[in-house]
Design a protein around this motif. Structure first.
Motif, short mmCIF file in Angstrom:
data_model
loop_
_atom_site.label_atom_id
_atom_site.label_comp_id
_atom_site.label_asym_id
_atom_site.label_seq_id
_atom_site.Cartn_x
_atom_site.Cartn_y
_atom_site.Cartn_z
N TYR A 30 -5.75 -23.57 15.57
CA TYR A 30 -5.12 -24.57 16.41
C TYR A 30 -6.33 -25.73 16.33
CZ TYR A 30 -0.61 -23.40 18.06
OH TYR A 30 0.73 -22.94 17.92
N ARG A 46 -0.34 -15.94 15.41
CA ARG A 46 0.51 -16.51 16.55
C ARG A 46 1.81 -15.72 16.54
NH1 ARG A 46 3.39 -21.72 15.62
NH2 ARG A 46 4.52 -20.43 14.70
N ASP A 47 2.40 -15.48 15.33
CA ASP A 47 3.74 -15.17 15.41
C ASP A 47 3.74 -13.50 15.44
OD1 ASP A 47 4.93 -17.41 14.68
OD2 ASP A 47 5.40 -17.10 12.72
N MET A 71 3.58 -20.54 25.07
CA MET A 71 2.96 -20.77 23.24
C MET A 71 4.11 -21.76 22.96
SD MET A 71 0.40 -18.94 22.70
CE MET A 71 0.18 -18.95 21.16
N THR A 73 -5.77 -17.31 15.92
CA THR A 73 -5.16 -18.54 16.33
C THR A 73 -5.71 -19.64 16.84
OG1 THR A 73 -3.42 -16.65 16.68
CG2 THR A 73 -2.92 -19.04 17.93
N LEU A 126 -3.31 -23.38 25.32
CA LEU A 126 -3.47 -22.28 24.35
C LEU A 126 -4.61 -21.40 25.40
CD1 LEU A 126 -3.25 -20.92 21.65
CD2 LEU A 126 -5.09 -22.27 20.91
N SER A 179 3.18 -25.31 21.07
CA SER A 179 3.49 -26.07 19.88
C SER A 179 4.08 -27.19 20.46
CB SER A 179 4.53 -24.66 19.39
OG SER A 179 4.18 -23.58 18.94
N ARG A 211 -3.45 -20.07 11.38
CA ARG A 211 -2.90 -19.63 12.70
C ARG A 211 -1.65 -19.06 12.71
NH1 ARG A 211 0.94 -23.03 14.79
NH2 ARG A 211 0.88 -25.44 14.23
N TYR A 269 -6.34 -11.55 16.95
CA TYR A 269 -5.25 -12.36 16.66
C TYR A 269 -5.47 -13.62 17.67
CZ TYR A 269 -2.76 -8.25 14.93
OH TYR A 269 -2.58 -7.08 14.12
N TRP A 270 -6.16 -13.58 18.66
CA TRP A 270 -6.14 -14.87 19.51
C TRP A 270 -7.32 -15.56 19.01
CZ3 TRP A 270 -3.65 -17.45 22.63
CH2 TRP A 270 -2.76 -16.68 23.75
N ARG A 284 -4.47 -17.62 26.67
CA ARG A 284 -5.58 -16.56 26.17
C ARG A 284 -5.95 -15.97 27.33
NH1 ARG A 284 -8.64 -13.09 26.13
NH2 ARG A 284 -10.30 -12.68 24.75
#
Length: 406
Positions: A98, A135-136, A30, A94, A198, A34, A131, A90-91, A202
């Motif tokens: 992105y 992500r966090d 991840m 995110t 990314l 970033s 996102r 969440y995925w 996943r």
């Protein structure tokens, strides 16, 4: 001599085992996402101002687009955080964020008017706002294994490498070609790599919540007093933390640094940010929440150096600004993970990021107004409002110690 080899071998094995950890692999993956993402949009942000100007935008329009985009992005984090907790997607959230965040950048090359370019710049910030909370949350699960400060510190360090490389890539393109559109086209490469890594992440880790080992038993119905005090204190720091745009404006106005050297100062600050995130993240894991008080003190010190000092003092101020930025990025995200129930962590990040972002926007606007009256007023405001956060952090520390005893 043989003992040295034994020690070295022991250290090597320890770090090899560390890197084999699935949680660490996820954090690094991840972080690489970033890194490429920051190369994309930080590279773009280094030239969007002059690009809008060339397309016919006024200075007021440029300032509005930048400020409104940031504000909207932070406001959306509240809703995206709540959505992620309700849907547990969440995925999906995110990935959608992105895609919007990154693909808006190369599309700037096709903008035929400043209004179209402005819309894409705002859309890019919207994608980031969508996102970030999801992500966090996923990162926080992995960070529970290695230490939240260490995990978020690693992620922030990789993130800042991209923040340095992106503007440098654009600078090289402009040096050899001189065309902003070509610069945006080149940023399609890191954008594509970010999305590719990314999707690989996943595929490898479809259920990041399985990486969580320290399940914190907190009331899932609401956030505790310590959380809300923390949000307020962090908001005070954000309000007094001047944006680099204002710092760069000051440097250029008083001719403290040359126009060509100011972007280099930003790159230096981003480098310091990455190193600081690693150091303070590790300190957070070892020393606990009390380290945030030191961060608040460092953050309060940068303004007098930057706005009132000469060449060397201002340079030191930029170093302090970078240290504070990195420390905030690693420690503040770590603290939210510790103080929020796992079932509502997305909402916790969303609320925190929204208040932090709105406070930063409001503070930056006020400091811009104060600057036009007196630089001294700006410095006094910046220092005082950040120092006010320290007693609040101390009270949070006392609350946490009481909770630990009980």
């Amino acid at each position: 001599m043989q003992g040295c080899f034994i020690v070295s071998d022991s250290v090597f094995k320890r770090y090899r085992n560390f890197l084999k950890n699935d949680a660490v692999k996820f954090i690094v993956l991840m972080g690489i996402v970033s890194l490429f993402a920051d190369m994309t949009y930080e590279g773009a942000r280094s030239i969007t101002g002059p690009y809008l100007a060339i397309l016919g935008a006024s200075a007021v329009a440029v300032g509005f687009v930048a400020g409104f985009g940031e504000l909207l992005g932070y406001l959306l984090r509240f809703f995206s955080g709540r959505l992620s907790d309700r849907t547990h997607s969440y995925w999906a959230i995110t990935i959608v964020g992105y895609f919007i965040n990154l693909l808006a950048v190369p599309l700037l090359a096709l903008a035929g008017s400043w209004e179209t370019a402005a819309a894409l710049i705002i859309i890019e910030r919207v994608g980031k706002g969508i996102r970030v909370p999801s992500r966090d949350v996923m990162l926080s699960h992995a960070c529970s294994q290695v230490g939240h400060g260490t995990g978020f510190g690693i992620h922030e360090a990789l993130d800042q490498i991209g923040a340095i490389l992106g503007p440098l890539i654009v600078a090289v393109v402009l040096f050899f070609n001189g065309n902003y559109q070509i610069g945006f086209v080149f940023l399609l490469l890191p954008a594509t790599l970010a999305i590719l890594v990314l999707l690989i992440s996943r595929s490898l880790y479809p259920h990041p919540h399985n990486l969580e080992v320290n399940i914190i038993k907190l009331d899932a119905k609401g956030f505790k007093k310590a959380y809300w005090l923390y949000v307020v204190a962090a908001g005070l720091i954000a309000a007094g933390f001047a944006d680099f745009a204002l710092i760069a404006y000051h440097f250029q106005k008083v001719t403290l640094f040359s126009a060509a050297f100011i972007p280099i100062l930003y790159a230096i600050a981003m480098g310091v940010d990455g190193v600081s995130a690693l150091i303070f993240g590790r300190l957070f894991d070892k020393k606990g929440f009390s380290i945030i008080i030191l961060v608040a003190l460092i953050s309060a010190l940068f303004a007098p150096f930057v706005f009132l000092g000469g060449f060397y003092m201002a340079f030191l101020g930029i170093i302090l600004w970078g240290i504070s930025m990195g420390a905030q990025e690693s420690i503040m995200r770590s603290s939210i993970a510790i103080m929020s129930p796992i079932q509502r962590r997305g909402s916790a990040y969303g609320v925190f990021n929204t208040i932090y972002g709105v406070s930063w926007f409001a503070g930056s606007l006020l400091m811009g107004i104060l600057y036009s009256f007196s630089i001294n007023y700006l410095v006094i405001f910046s220092v005082l409002i950040q120092v006010i956060s320290i007693p609040i952090f101390i009270s949070i520390l006392k609350i946490r110690k009481t909770q630990e005893k009980n």
